[in-house]
Design an enzyme around this catalytic site. Structure first.
Site, mmCIF file in Angstrom:
data_model
loop_
_atom_site.group_PDB
_atom_site.id
_atom_site.type_symbol
_atom_site.label_atom_id
_atom_site.label_comp_id
_atom_site.label_asym_id
_atom_site.label_seq_id
_atom_site.Cartn_x
_atom_site.Cartn_y
_atom_site.Cartn_z
ATOM 1 N N ASP A 31 -10.781 -8.698 24.373
ATOM 2 C CA ASP A 31 -11.695 -8.547 23.243
ATOM 3 C C ASP A 31 -13.118 -8.903 23.665
ATOM 4 O OD1 ASP A 31 -9.405 -8.008 21.951
ATOM 5 O OD2 ASP A 31 -9.550 -9.618 20.455
ATOM 6 N N GLU A 33 -14.518 -8.642 26.627
ATOM 7 C CA GLU A 33 -15.141 -7.567 27.415
ATOM 8 C C GLU A 33 -15.580 -6.420 26.503
ATOM 9 O OE1 GLU A 33 -13.069 -6.933 31.579
ATOM 10 O OE2 GLU A 33 -11.644 -7.784 30.152
ATOM 11 N N TYR A 34 -14.746 -6.147 25.521
ATOM 12 C CA TYR A 34 -15.073 -5.078 24.574
ATOM 13 C C TYR A 34 -16.382 -5.421 23.852
ATOM 14 C CZ TYR A 34 -14.649 -1.666 20.809
ATOM 15 O OH TYR A 34 -14.903 -0.644 19.932
ATOM 16 N N ASP A 35 -16.448 -6.671 23.373
ATOM 17 C CA ASP A 35 -17.650 -7.100 22.650
ATOM 18 C C ASP A 35 -18.905 -6.966 23.514
ATOM 19 O OD1 ASP A 35 -16.164 -7.629 20.465
ATOM 20 O OD2 ASP A 35 -16.025 -9.798 20.789
ATOM 21 N N SER A 80 2.802 13.664 -4.377
ATOM 22 C CA SER A 80 3.425 12.350 -4.297
ATOM 23 C C SER A 80 4.911 12.560 -4.007
ATOM 24 C CB SER A 80 3.127 11.561 -5.569
ATOM 25 O OG SER A 80 4.115 11.750 -6.503
ATOM 26 N N LEU A 81 5.711 11.509 -4.079
ATOM 27 C CA LEU A 81 7.111 11.635 -3.672
ATOM 28 C C LEU A 81 8.044 11.175 -4.769
ATOM 29 C CD1 LEU A 81 6.918 10.115 -0.073
ATOM 30 C CD2 LEU A 81 7.265 12.509 -0.651
ATOM 31 N N GLU A 113 10.634 7.805 8.105
ATOM 32 C CA GLU A 113 9.388 7.119 8.452
ATOM 33 C C GLU A 113 9.202 5.911 7.540
ATOM 34 O OE1 GLU A 113 6.410 10.064 7.691
ATOM 35 O OE2 GLU A 113 7.598 11.641 8.647
ATOM 36 N N LYS A 115 7.642 3.719 4.860
ATOM 37 C CA LYS A 115 6.738 4.055 3.759
ATOM 38 C C LYS A 115 5.683 2.964 3.707
ATOM 39 C CE LYS A 115 6.566 5.645 -0.988
ATOM 40 N NZ LYS A 115 5.424 4.867 -1.420
ATOM 41 N N ASP A 117 2.547 0.786 2.651
ATOM 42 C CA ASP A 117 2.084 0.407 1.324
ATOM 43 C C ASP A 117 0.572 0.271 1.333
ATOM 44 O OD1 ASP A 117 2.287 -0.238 -1.292
ATOM 45 O OD2 ASP A 117 2.884 -2.317 -0.968
ATOM 46 N N GLU A 172 -2.060 7.025 5.740
ATOM 47 C CA GLU A 172 -2.198 5.866 4.869
ATOM 48 C C GLU A 172 -3.156 4.859 5.486
ATOM 49 O OE1 GLU A 172 -0.210 6.341 2.276
ATOM 50 O OE2 GLU A 172 0.104 4.413 1.280
ATOM 51 N N TYR A 224 0.518 10.644 8.863
ATOM 52 C CA TYR A 224 1.900 11.071 8.675
ATOM 53 C C TYR A 224 2.074 12.527 8.246
ATOM 54 C CZ TYR A 224 0.780 9.414 3.923
ATOM 55 O OH TYR A 224 0.175 9.177 2.728
ATOM 56 N N LYS A 288 12.082 13.041 5.368
ATOM 57 C CA LYS A 288 11.547 14.402 5.259
ATOM 58 C C LYS A 288 12.437 15.372 6.018
ATOM 59 C CE LYS A 288 6.866 12.526 5.339
ATOM 60 N NZ LYS A 288 5.639 12.300 6.128
ATOM 61 N N LYS A 312 13.190 3.391 -1.789
ATOM 62 C CA LYS A 312 12.447 2.150 -2.020
ATOM 63 C C LYS A 312 13.314 0.928 -1.695
ATOM 64 C CE LYS A 312 8.570 2.596 -3.853
ATOM 65 N NZ LYS A 312 8.205 3.012 -5.138
ATOM 66 N N CYS A 406 -6.445 -17.512 -32.160
ATOM 67 C CA CYS A 406 -6.961 -17.513 -30.786
ATOM 68 C C CYS A 406 -6.981 -18.934 -30.233
ATOM 69 C CB CYS A 406 -8.366 -16.919 -30.767
ATOM 70 S SG CYS A 406 -9.151 -17.023 -29.157
ATOM 71 N N CYS A 409 -10.984 -19.699 -29.895
ATOM 72 C CA CYS A 409 -11.933 -19.766 -31.008
ATOM 73 C C CYS A 409 -11.236 -19.936 -32.360
ATOM 74 C CB CYS A 409 -12.818 -18.522 -31.040
ATOM 75 S SG CYS A 409 -11.943 -17.048 -31.604
ATOM 76 N N CYS A 424 -7.633 -11.143 -29.917
ATOM 77 C CA CYS A 424 -8.598 -11.897 -30.702
ATOM 78 C C CYS A 424 -9.717 -10.912 -30.998
ATOM 79 C CB CYS A 424 -9.134 -13.075 -29.896
ATOM 80 S SG CYS A 424 -10.527 -13.859 -30.728
ATOM 81 N N CYS A 429 -16.030 -14.482 -29.943
ATOM 82 C CA CYS A 429 -15.110 -15.410 -29.274
ATOM 83 C C CYS A 429 -15.676 -15.807 -27.906
ATOM 84 C CB CYS A 429 -13.750 -14.756 -29.092
ATOM 85 S SG CYS A 429 -12.623 -15.748 -28.087
#
Ligand code: IVH
Length: 666
Positions: A31, A33-35, A80-81, A113, A115, A117, A172, A224, A288, A312, A406, A409, A424, A429
C-alpha cells in the site's frame, strides 16, 4: 523521461496496480508503494492541470458536487428477481422452466452466484471508456451517478479492450462488513442515524450529490450481467463471466457452475456456511439458467426474468427479553414504540433495541413487557421482534399500553382509519419541531456542518433555537461557551450556517420535511416552478398537472404552505438571509447542458430575456461575451462585431430559428 511521459506511465502503473488489488485480488506492491506512486502523480498533475484526464486515477476522489441527479433511461430495462425460500421452490422453478421449454430431460445447467447485498448499477462503456453509470431506479429510468461511481476503485474507468463500441454491464456496488462498521461508528459519534444494512449504506453513499463524499466511503463492486447478453458474443453466463474478467471487471470468486438443480441446492447449503467467512454481506444465492439461447427463449415477466431466481438465506435469530417499551415522536408526529431489550448477540451484533413499528403490530404479535421474544436481523442491523415465546410466560408479563396522549407535549394522539400510525397532531409539539430541525440540518437536509443530531438537540434543549429560521440567527456567543463547544467548533458551525443560506431550491424544499416531499419530488418542484415564490402559492390543480407528482404529495404541499405559521416562517427565512437558488446548469440529460450561449442582433420571435430564460431552463449557460467558454452564438437581425469574432474563433453560429429548433415545442 519528461513529466508528460512519466505521467502517462504513472497512470498506467496505478491503473494496473489498482486492478491487481481490487479486481484480481492479487496485489503486487505494498500500500505504501502505491501511495508513493499516487503522490507523484498528484504532484505532476498539480503542476500541469491541463494534463488531467477523466480516467486518471486521481479523478477517483470525486469532482464537483451536483445540484440534483439527472435521469438515465436504461436501453434495456433492469429487472429484479423472484425469490425462493426452500429447496422445493427451486425444484418448482426447474419444473416451470422445463414446461416452458418443453423439455423432458434434465439437461438444464445453471450458474449459482452469491446474491450481493448492495445496490444494482449499470455501467456504460463506449470504446472501452466508462461514460455513464446509473442506478436501477424503477427499472426503466434510473439516476445518473456517473461521478459517484467513478470514485469506486473497483470499477475500472477503462476496460482492457477498446474495440467494443458499446457495452452496458451490470453489477452490485456494496460495502463490506468492516467498512460498514467503521462508517456506523463514525456516524454514531457524530450523532447521525446509522445505516441499517449494507444495502442502505451503499445506496446512501452513492446517492450523494457531492461525489467527494462517495469517494470517502469504502465501496466495492462486482459485475454479474450485461444488458444485452447476445450482443456480448458469449453463449452462456459462464462464458460471459470469463469475458468480463478479461475486460478487467471484477468478478466474484464464488460463482459456481451447476450441472443440475440438485447441485444448485447443494451449493446453497455450502454458501450458507461460506457466508460467515466472507468479508462482505450476502443475502442469498442467485440461480441463473446458464445458456443464453435458453434465457432468451424463456424471456421475462413483468418485473423479473423467467430464467433466474434468488434463493434467500433465512434471517439470523436469537431470544431475549423485553425490559421496557418507550414511545418516540418523529418529525411527522408519528409515534413509534421501541422495545428496550436485554442486550443479546444476534449473528455477531449486540442488539438492545428493536422497533415495534406501531400499535397494531404490538397487538398482532401480542407482545407484553417482560416477554421472552425472538429477535431477528434479516441482513439488517436494525432488528425486529418476530414473536413472543408464549411457553416462557409466567403470568408477570404486563400488556403494553399505547399512550392516548403525546409523551412529549401531552396533546391527544390521533389515529386515522386508513393509517396504521398514531400521530401527535399538535403542530407545535416540541418533539416534532426538534426532529424537523434535526432533519433540516442533516445530510438529507441542508447538511449544515457542525449541526449534527446531538448539537441540534442540545441547542433546542437550551432554547437557543425554537424553529428553523432561528438556526440562521445563531451567533458566536450563543454557543462558544456551551458544553462540548469551543471557539473552533463554533466557527465551523457558523461557516456551515453561512454556506447553507444559498441551498438549491430542491434541497431546501426537501429539507423542510414536508410529508411526501423527498429529494425526487423536491427536484420536480424546482424544475417545474423555478422559483420559491411560485411553489409557495401553487394550487393543487397546477400541482396535479406536474408529471410524476401524485395526489398525496399535492395535498400535503398545499396544506403545508397554506398554514399561516408556515407563511410567517418563510418571512423570517427571508429576513435571515436565506435565498434558495435555482440551478442554472444541470447535469444529466438536459438538452443544453453542455452549451454556453450568447445572443447578438435583434431577435424576432423572442425577447432577449425570454431567450436567456429558455437556455437556462434547458440547462445551458449564458456567456458574457465571446469568451473561451462560449460554445454557440445565436444571431438575430443586424448582428454586430460579435458575429465576426465568433466566426474567427470557430464557434457554432445559429440563426434564431435554428436555435428554436433545438428546443422541444412549448
Ligand atoms: S442478476 C435479471 N445477479 O438482486 C437479473 N442480481 O433481487 C437481475 N443481485 O437488482 C440481476 N447479486 O441488485 C443478479 N449475482 C447477482 C446478484 C444480483 C445481487 C441483486 C441485484 C438485483 C436484485 C434482484
Amino acid at each position: 523521461m519528461d513529466s508528460k511521459q512519466r505521467l502517462t506511465e504513472l497512470q498506467q502503473l496505478l491503473t494496473e496496480h489498482s486492478s491487481n488489488y481490487y479486481v484480481l485480488d492479487n496485489p503486487q506492491i505494498s500500500d505504501g508503494e502505491y501511495d508513493k506512486l499516487f503522490q507523484e502523480l498528484l504532484e505532476i498533475e498539480k503542476l500541469h492541470p491541463q494534463w488531467i484526464t477523466a480516467d486518471s486515477p486521481s479523478q477517483r476522489v470525486g469532482g464537483e458536487a451536483l445540484e440534483s441527479f439527472g435521469q438515465v433511461e436504461h436501453r434495456i430495462p433492469m429487472l429484479s428477481l423472484e425469490n425462493a425460500f426452500s429447496d422445493q421452490d427451486l425444484y418448482d422453478f426447474e419444473d416451470r422452466l422445463k414446461r416452458y421449454l418443453l423439455l423432458e430431460d434434465n439437461s438444464l445447467t445453471y450458474m449459482a452466484e452469491p446474491k450481493l447485498d448492495g445496490l444494482a448499477v449499470e455501467l456504460v462503456y463506449e470504446n472501452g471508456t466508462l461514460i455513464q453509470g446509473s442506478t436501477r431506479g424503477n427499472g426503466k429510468v434510473g439516476e445518473d451517478i456517473t461521478a459517484q461511481l467513478r470514485t469506486v476503485s473497483a470499477i475500472p474507468l477503462q476496460l482492457t479492450q477498446t474495440d467494443i463500441p458499446l457495452i452496458e454491464v451490470r453489477g452490485e456496488v456494496f460495502m463490506n462488513r468492516h467498512g460498514l462498521e467503521t462508517l456506523n461508528r463514525r456516524r454514531a459519534e457524530a450523532g447521525e442515524d446509522l445505516f441499517a444494512n449494507p444495502r442502505n449504506a451503499a445506496a446512501g453513499s452513492l446517492r450523494q450529490l457531492d461525489p467527494a463524499v462517495t469517494a470517502k466511503r469504502p465501496l466495492d463492486f462486482f459485475v454479474y450481467a450485461v444488458a444485452d447478453p447476445k450482443g456480448s458474443g458469449c453463449s452462456s453466463q459462464r462464458e460471459l463471466f470469463r469475458f468480463l474478467e478479461t475486460l478487467g471487471l471484477p468478478v466474484n470468486k464464488h460463482i459456481f457452475f451447476c450441472a443440475d438443480i440438485k447441485s444448485a441446492i447443494a451449493r446453497f447449503a455450502e454458501l450458507s456456511t461460506l457466508r460467515q467467512e466472507l468479508s462482505y454481506e450476502i443475502d442469498g444465492m442467485v440461480v441463473k439458467v446458464d445458456e443464453f439461447s435458453l434465457q432468451s427463449r424463456l424471456g421475462v415477466k413483468a418485473r423479473a426474468p423467467r430464467w433466474a431466481i434468488a434463493c434467500k438465506f433465512p434471517a439470523i435469530q436469537a431470544t431475549t427479553q423485553i425490559n421496557d417499551v418507550i414511545f418516540q415522536v418523529g418529525r411527522t408526529g408519528a409515534v413509534t414504540p421501541v422495545a428496550l431489550l436485554e442486550p443479546v448477540d444476534v449473528g455477531g451484533v449486540l442488539v438492545s433495541r428493536a422497533t415495534l413499528h406501531n400499535g397494531d403490530e404490538i397487538l398482532r404479535k401480542d407482545l407484553r413487557l417482560g416477554d421472552t421474544v425472538v429477535v431477528q436481523r434479516a441482513g439488517d442491523v436494525i432488528p425486529e421482534i418476530v414473536k413472543p415465546l408464549l411457553e416462557k410466560r409466567n403470568g408477570n408479563e404486563v400488556t403494553i399500553q399505547f399512550p392516548d396522549s403525546c409523551p412529549v407535549c401531552a396533546h391527544p394522539l390521533q389515529k386515522l382509519q386508513e393509517e396504521v400510525v398514531t400521530r401527535c397532531v399538535n403542530p407545535h409539539c416540541p418533539a416534532q419541531r426538534l426532529q424537523t430541525m434535526v432533519h433540516f440540518c442533516s445530510k438529507a437536509g441542508l447538511d449544515i456542518e457542525g449541526l449534527g443530531k446531538k448539537s441540534v438537540e442540545q441547542l433546542f434543549d437550551l432554547q437557543l433555537i425554537h424553529d428553523l429560521p432561528d438556526i440562521f440567527l445563531l451567533k458566536m456567543e450563543d454557543v462558544e461557551n456551551l458544553d462540548g463547544w469551543g471557539q473552533k467548533s463554533a466557527e465551523n458551525m457558523l461557516r456551515g450556517i453561512a454556506a447553507a443560506k444559498t441551498p438549491s431550491l430542491a434541497r431546501f424544499l426537501a429539507a423542510l420535511g414536508i410529508r411526501y416531499v423527498g429529494e425526487v419530488t423536491a427536484t420536480l418542484l424546482e424544475n417545474t416552478f423555478l422559483s420559491l415564490a411560485k411553489v409557495l402559492y401553487v394550487s393543487k390543480d397546477i400541482l396535479l398537472e406536474v408529471d410524476g407528482l401524485g395526489e398525496q404529495a399535492a395535498n400535503s404541499i398545499v396544506e403545508y404552505f397554506s398554514d399561516p405559521a408556515v407563511q410567517k416562517m418563510f418571512i423570517r427565512f427571508a429576513d435571515a438571509g436565506l435565498v434558495p437558488q435555482v440551478a442554472e446548469k444541470r447535469t444529466g440529460k438536459q438538452l443544453l447542458s453542455d452549451e454556453v450561449f450568447l445572443f447578438t442582433g435583434s431577435l424576432q420571435k423572442l425577447s432577449r430575456s425570454e431567450a436567456k430564460k429558455l437556455v437556462k431552463e434547458h440547462g445551458g449557460q449564458i456567456a458574457s461575451g465571446i469568451t473561451k467558454k462560449l460554445t454557440c452564438l445565436v444571431v438575430g437581425e443586424k448582428p454586430g462585431s460579435k458575429l465576426k469574432k465568433a466566426e474567427e474563433k470557430g464557434k457554432k453560429i445559429l440563426t434564431e430559428d435554428a436555435f428554436l429548433q433545438l428546443l422541444p415545442l412549448p
